[in-house]
Scaffold this motif. Structure first.
Motif, PDB file in Angstrom:
ATOM      1  N   ALA A  82      22.941  23.503  -5.988  1.00 25.79           N
ATOM      2  CA  ALA A  82      24.386  23.749  -6.092  1.00 25.79           C
ATOM      3  C   ALA A  82      25.178  22.480  -5.768  1.00 25.79           C
ATOM      4  CB  ALA A  82      24.797  24.886  -5.155  1.00 25.79           C
ATOM      5  N   ILE A  83      24.695  21.703  -4.825  1.00 25.65           N
ATOM      6  CA  ILE A  83      25.361  20.441  -4.457  1.00 25.65           C
ATOM      7  C   ILE A  83      25.271  19.450  -5.615  1.00 25.65           C
ATOM      8  CG2 ILE A  83      25.133  18.404  -2.969  1.00 25.65           C
ATOM      9  CD1 ILE A  83      24.548  20.403  -0.652  1.00 25.65           C
ATOM     10  N   PHE A  84      24.110  19.336  -6.232  1.00 31.31           N
ATOM     11  CA  PHE A  84      23.963  18.445  -7.391  1.00 31.31           C
ATOM     12  C   PHE A  84      24.938  18.836  -8.498  1.00 31.31           C
ATOM     13  CE2 PHE A  84      20.146  16.205  -6.070  1.00 31.31           C
ATOM     14  CZ  PHE A  84      20.216  15.036  -6.807  1.00 31.31           C
ATOM     15  N   LYS A  85      25.017  20.121  -8.777  1.00 33.71           N
ATOM     16  CA  LYS A  85      25.934  20.577  -9.832  1.00 33.71           C
ATOM     17  C   LYS A  85      27.377  20.245  -9.472  1.00 33.71           C
ATOM     18  CE  LYS A  85      24.145  23.943 -12.616  1.00 33.71           C
ATOM     19  NZ  LYS A  85      24.251  25.241 -13.199  1.00 33.71           N
ATOM     20  N   ASP A  86      27.742  20.437  -8.218  1.00 38.36           N
ATOM     21  CA  ASP A  86      29.095  20.120  -7.779  1.00 38.36           C
ATOM     22  C   ASP A  86      29.360  18.616  -7.883  1.00 38.36           C
ATOM     23  OD1 ASP A  86      31.569  21.282  -6.305  1.00 38.36           O
ATOM     24  OD2 ASP A  86      31.045  19.492  -5.145  1.00 38.36           O
ATOM     25  N   PHE A  87      28.384  17.824  -7.488  1.00 37.95           N
ATOM     26  CA  PHE A  87      28.528  16.369  -7.554  1.00 37.95           C
ATOM     27  C   PHE A  87      28.746  15.904  -8.997  1.00 37.95           C
ATOM     28  CE2 PHE A  87      26.628  12.207  -8.305  1.00 37.95           C
ATOM     29  CZ  PHE A  87      27.414  11.426  -7.468  1.00 37.95           C
ATOM     30  N   PHE A  88      27.931  16.400  -9.917  1.00 41.75           N
ATOM     31  CA  PHE A  88      28.053  15.978 -11.305  1.00 41.75           C
ATOM     32  C   PHE A  88      29.323  16.517 -11.964  1.00 41.75           C
ATOM     33  CE2 PHE A  88      23.646  14.487 -11.220  1.00 41.75           C
ATOM     34  CZ  PHE A  88      23.761  13.350 -11.999  1.00 41.75           C
ATOM     35  N   LYS A  89      29.862  17.605 -11.439  1.00 39.62           N
ATOM     36  CA  LYS A  89      31.129  18.110 -11.963  1.00 39.62           C
ATOM     37  C   LYS A  89      32.233  17.064 -11.744  1.00 39.62           C
ATOM     38  CE  LYS A  89      31.723  22.390 -11.087  1.00 39.62           C
ATOM     39  NZ  LYS A  89      32.012  23.629 -10.364  1.00 39.62           N
ATOM     40  N   SER A  90      32.165  16.357 -10.626  1.00 41.31           N
ATOM     41  CA  SER A  90      33.163  15.319 -10.305  1.00 41.31           C
ATOM     42  C   SER A  90      32.770  13.939 -10.815  1.00 41.31           C
ATOM     43  CB  SER A  90      33.350  15.227  -8.793  1.00 41.31           C
ATOM     44  OG  SER A  90      33.781  16.441  -8.276  1.00 41.31           O
ATOM     45  N   ASN A  91      31.497  13.708 -11.033  1.00 42.20           N
ATOM     46  CA  ASN A  91      30.979  12.387 -11.423  1.00 42.20           C
ATOM     47  C   ASN A  91      30.108  12.537 -12.653  1.00 42.20           C
ATOM     48  OD1 ASN A  91      31.737  10.654  -8.895  1.00 42.20           O
ATOM     49  ND2 ASN A  91      30.906  12.575  -8.118  1.00 42.20           N
ATOM     50  N   GLY A  92      30.639  13.151 -13.689  1.00 44.09           N
ATOM     51  CA  GLY A  92      29.885  13.554 -14.869  1.00 44.09           C
ATOM     52  C   GLY A  92      29.030  12.492 -15.513  1.00 44.09           C
ATOM     53  N   LEU A  93      29.491  11.261 -15.567  1.00 49.04           N
ATOM     54  CA  LEU A  93      28.711  10.215 -16.227  1.00 49.04           C
ATOM     55  C   LEU A  93      27.903   9.393 -15.228  1.00 49.04           C
ATOM     56  CD1 LEU A  93      31.194   9.002 -18.960  1.00 49.04           C
ATOM     57  CD2 LEU A  93      29.313  10.621 -19.148  1.00 49.04           C
ATOM     58  N   GLY A  94      27.867   9.843 -14.008  1.00 52.03           N
ATOM     59  CA  GLY A  94      27.115   9.115 -12.997  1.00 52.03           C
ATOM     60  C   GLY A  94      25.615   9.220 -13.200  1.00 52.03           C
ATOM     61  N   THR A  95      24.913   8.296 -12.586  1.00 49.77           N
ATOM     62  CA  THR A  95      23.462   8.339 -12.540  1.00 49.77           C
ATOM     63  C   THR A  95      23.065   8.441 -11.077  1.00 49.77           C
ATOM     64  OG1 THR A  95      23.348   5.929 -12.517  1.00 49.77           O
ATOM     65  CG2 THR A  95      23.097   7.004 -14.641  1.00 49.77           C
ATOM     66  N   VAL A  96      22.029   9.206 -10.804  1.00 46.36           N
ATOM     67  CA  VAL A  96      21.560   9.383  -9.437  1.00 46.36           C
ATOM     68  C   VAL A  96      20.096   8.973  -9.387  1.00 46.36           C
ATOM     69  CG1 VAL A  96      21.106  11.044  -7.591  1.00 46.36           C
ATOM     70  CG2 VAL A  96      23.191  11.244  -8.965  1.00 46.36           C
ATOM     71  N   VAL A  97      19.790   8.140  -8.397  1.00 44.69           N
ATOM     72  CA  VAL A  97      18.420   7.695  -8.181  1.00 44.69           C
ATOM     73  C   VAL A  97      17.980   8.189  -6.804  1.00 44.69           C
ATOM     74  CG1 VAL A  97      16.913   5.688  -7.873  1.00 44.69           C
ATOM     75  CG2 VAL A  97      18.665   5.663  -9.644  1.00 44.69           C
ATOM     76  N   TYR A  98      16.781   8.717  -6.745  1.00 45.03           N
ATOM     77  CA  TYR A  98      16.192   9.143  -5.477  1.00 45.03           C
ATOM     78  C   TYR A  98      14.975   8.269  -5.247  1.00 45.03           C
ATOM     79  CZ  TYR A  98      14.016  12.228  -1.956  1.00 45.03           C
ATOM     80  OH  TYR A  98      13.447  12.748  -0.821  1.00 45.03           O
ATOM     81  N   ILE A  99      15.025   7.458  -4.191  1.00 47.91           N
ATOM     82  CA  ILE A  99      13.890   6.621  -3.793  1.00 47.91           C
ATOM     83  C   ILE A  99      13.248   7.344  -2.621  1.00 47.91           C
ATOM     84  CG2 ILE A  99      13.138   4.362  -2.978  1.00 47.91           C
ATOM     85  CD1 ILE A  99      15.808   3.287  -4.279  1.00 47.91           C
ATOM     86  N   ILE A 100      12.039   7.797  -2.831  1.00 49.83           N
ATOM     87  CA  ILE A 100      11.401   8.686  -1.881  1.00 49.83           C
ATOM     88  C   ILE A 100      10.810   7.903  -0.720  1.00 49.83           C
ATOM     89  CG2 ILE A 100       9.575  10.425  -1.620  1.00 49.83           C
ATOM     90  CD1 ILE A 100      10.156  11.097  -4.626  1.00 49.83           C
ATOM     91  N   ASP A 101      11.197   8.314   0.485  1.00 49.12           N
ATOM     92  CA  ASP A 101      10.749   7.669   1.718  1.00 49.12           C
ATOM     93  C   ASP A 101       9.223   7.714   1.808  1.00 49.12           C
ATOM     94  OD1 ASP A 101      10.421   6.727   4.320  1.00 49.12           O
ATOM     95  OD2 ASP A 101      11.153   8.558   5.262  1.00 49.12           O
ATOM     96  N   SER A 102       8.631   6.544   2.041  1.00 55.55           N
ATOM     97  CA  SER A 102       7.176   6.467   2.148  1.00 55.55           C
ATOM     98  C   SER A 102       6.738   5.957   3.513  1.00 55.55           C
ATOM     99  CB  SER A 102       6.616   5.556   1.047  1.00 55.55           C
ATOM    100  OG  SER A 102       7.145   4.250   1.190  1.00 55.55           O
ATOM    101  N   SER A 103       7.658   5.901   4.466  1.00 57.87           N
ATOM    102  CA  SER A 103       7.375   5.286   5.765  1.00 57.87           C
ATOM    103  C   SER A 103       6.323   6.029   6.583  1.00 57.87           C
ATOM    104  CB  SER A 103       8.661   5.147   6.588  1.00 57.87           C
ATOM    105  OG  SER A 103       9.217   6.421   6.847  1.00 57.87           O
ATOM    106  N   ASP A 104       6.161   7.337   6.331  1.00 53.36           N
ATOM    107  CA  ASP A 104       5.199   8.119   7.107  1.00 53.36           C
ATOM    108  C   ASP A 104       4.055   8.661   6.248  1.00 53.36           C
ATOM    109  OD1 ASP A 104       6.521  10.005   5.640  1.00 53.36           O
ATOM    110  OD2 ASP A 104       7.240  11.168   7.353  1.00 53.36           O
ATOM    111  N   SER A 105       3.898   8.112   5.050  1.00 56.30           N
ATOM    112  CA  SER A 105       2.842   8.497   4.106  1.00 56.30           C
ATOM    113  C   SER A 105       2.953   9.947   3.622  1.00 56.30           C
ATOM    114  CB  SER A 105       1.451   8.257   4.707  1.00 56.30           C
ATOM    115  OG  SER A 105       1.287   6.897   5.008  1.00 56.30           O
TER     116      SER A 105
END
Length: 170
Positions: A82-105
């Motif tokens: 629901a948060i993603f949908k709300d975010f894109f409603k306001s930032n429709g042409l935005g791109t989102v990158v998720y860099i996954i934390d690997s510090s603890d394997s």
């Protein structure tokens, strides 16, 4: 997939604009989360039309802090969707990158969890592409790009994101 017409099955959340576009919610178990979309124009800086609308997705457990055991909560995935949908409603042409934390394997578990969250809202409106980078210590660093399928720079963004994993993998 999360359907807007379905019965609400997510936690109420609050949005705060600022340097980071942040969402906050509290679970029934008393955990307090902050979901951030951090402005990250550096990620796509060579593509001038895109870089101002580039964000990095971050999930922070604000309370309790420390190494407390987090209780599994089936409402969190639909809340994030629901948060993603709300975010894109306001930032429709935005791109989102998720860099996954690997510090603890535990990056593989985080990737699986994130993938399942995205499936709740992706449908035909969003496209997700994954990349892996192998660092100097031979650790896998996972990342994902989420973009609206109607973004006019769709092909250019996907191509550039793919080149990043090739460039930085050792």
């Amino acid at each position: 997939m999360l359907d807007d017409s379905s019965i609400k099955n997510y936690y109420d959340f609050e949005f705060q604009d600022g340097n980071d576009k942040s969402y906050f919610f509290e679970t029934k178990n008393g955990y307090f989360y902050q979901i951030k979309f951090k402005e990250s124009s550096y990620l796509f800086s060579p593509i001038k039309t895109i870089s101002p609308n580039s964000f990095e997705f971050v999930v922070d457990l604000v309370y309790p802090q420390g190494n407390s055991k987090v209780i599994l909560d089936s409402v969190i995935p639909s809340t994030v969707a629901a948060i993603f949908k709300d975010f894109f409603k306001s930032n429709g042409l935005g791109t989102v990158v998720y860099i996954i934390d690997s510090s603890d394997s535990r990056q593989s578990a985080r990737k699986r969890k994130f993938d399942s969250w995205v499936e709740l809202f992706k449908g035909d409106d969003f496209f997700k592409v994954d990349a892996e980078i192998i660092d100097l210590e031979k650790n896998k660093i996972y990342s994902s790009l989420i973009i609206k399928t109607d973004n006019p720079n769709f092909n250019e963004i996907i191509k550039y994101f793919g080149s990043l994993s090739s460039t930085y993998s050792k």
